[in-house]
Design a protein around this motif. Structure first.
Motif, PDB file in Angstrom:
ATOM      1  N   GLU A  17     -22.494 -16.719  57.647  1.00  0.00           N
ATOM      2  CA  GLU A  17     -22.678 -17.801  56.838  1.00  0.00           C
ATOM      3  C   GLU A  17     -21.389 -18.480  56.615  1.00  0.00           C
ATOM      4  N   GLN A  46     -24.201 -29.444  52.677  1.00  0.00           N
ATOM      5  CA  GLN A  46     -24.742 -28.516  53.230  1.00  0.00           C
ATOM      6  C   GLN A  46     -23.697 -27.324  53.459  1.00  0.00           C
ATOM      7  N   GLU A  50     -23.822 -23.231  52.429  1.00  0.00           N
ATOM      8  CA  GLU A  50     -23.513 -22.046  53.146  1.00  0.00           C
ATOM      9  C   GLU A  50     -22.550 -21.181  52.597  1.00  0.00           C
ATOM     10  N   HIS A  53     -24.097 -19.029  50.327  1.00  0.00           N
ATOM     11  CA  HIS A  53     -24.976 -18.055  50.947  1.00  0.00           C
ATOM     12  C   HIS A  53     -24.124 -16.952  51.214  1.00  0.00           C
ATOM     13  N   GLU A  94     -29.806 -23.274  62.810  1.00  0.00           N
ATOM     14  CA  GLU A  94     -30.710 -22.843  61.549  1.00  0.00           C
ATOM     15  C   GLU A  94     -31.693 -21.919  62.062  1.00  0.00           C
ATOM     16  N   VAL A  97     -30.014 -18.630  62.552  1.00  0.00           N
ATOM     17  CA  VAL A  97     -29.807 -17.967  61.427  1.00  0.00           C
ATOM     18  C   VAL A  97     -31.160 -17.418  60.900  1.00  0.00           C
ATOM     19  N   GLN A 127     -34.486 -20.421  54.370  1.00  0.00           N
ATOM     20  CA  GLN A 127     -34.348 -21.025  55.884  1.00  0.00           C
ATOM     21  C   GLN A 127     -35.402 -21.783  56.186  1.00  0.00           C
ATOM     22  N   GLU A 130     -34.444 -25.196  54.904  1.00  0.00           N
ATOM     23  CA  GLU A 130     -33.387 -25.729  55.910  1.00  0.00           C
ATOM     24  C   GLU A 130     -33.901 -26.285  57.407  1.00  0.00           C
TER      25      GLU A 130
HETATM   26 FE1  FEO Z   1     -27.118 -20.179  55.222  1.00  0.00          FE
HETATM   27 FE2  FEO Z   1     -28.186 -22.888  56.661  1.00  0.00          FE
HETATM   28  O1  FEO Z   1     -28.284 -20.793  56.334  1.00  0.00           O
END
Ligand code: FEO
Length: 170
Positions: A17, A46, A50, A53, A94, A97, A127, A130
């Motif tokens: 992250e 953005q 992150e 996160h 993404e 992720v 997710q 995103e």
């Molecule tokens: Fe934290 Fe964009 O995934």
């Protein structure tokens, strides 16, 4: 109580992250360098998401009495050729992720780790959102097809994005 494997993967996710934030910071710098400040703003927001996160995983490990072990953060790419390329790379990242989060969820299900499943649920929804956001902008960039008037209109729109902290159940 986390299994050793889950603890290791959650620690890795903190790093992933933070890498996402670092990658988006690199993209932000490129967009700023070509005077697309609205696009740069979008990535500025953005990268704040992150970082949030990353800290959510960090706080979760701590909450369930796991040992935090921070790993090295990879150097992000810094040469790009266009906003479209950046968003396509962003979407690819993404999707990667999303796969990591799904793998974590699969492990939590296999090991009957219900607490971690509840924590991860927020990220599954996030997710999908995103990926959808990136895809929508890619489609608009394809429609614009490098037309400068269209690009500056989208730039003005993306300049409006503001960071709103989410409530992650940690
Ligand atoms: Fe934290 Fe964009 O995934």
């Amino acid at each position: 109580m986390l299994t050793e494997k889950m603890l290791q993967k959650l620690n890795q996710q903190v790093e992933k992250e933070f890498f996402s934030a670092y990658l988006y910071l690199s993209m932000e710098a490129y967009l700023r360098s070509i005077n697309l400040d609205g696009f740069a703003n979008w990535f500025q927001v953005q990268l704040q998401e992150e970082r949030y996160h990353a800290m959510a995983f960090y706080n979760y490990i701590d909450k369930v009495n796991g040992k935090i072990e921070l790993g090295a953060i990879e150097q992000p790419r810094h040469d790009f050729s266009s906003p479209l390329e950046i968003f396509e790379l962003g979407l690819e990242h993404e999707q990667y992720v999303t796969k990591l989060i799904y793998d974590l969820m699969d492990l939590a299900i296999e090991t009957k780790d219900h607490t971690t499943q509840i924590f991860l649920q927020w990220f599954i929804t996030e997710q999908a959102e995103e990926e959808e956001n990136m895809t929508r902008i890619i489609n608009r960039l394809k429609l614009i097809n490098a037309d400068s008037a269209g690009l500056f209109m989208l730039d003005t729109e993306l300049a409006q994005r503001m960071y709103v902290a989410s409530i992650i159940p940690v």
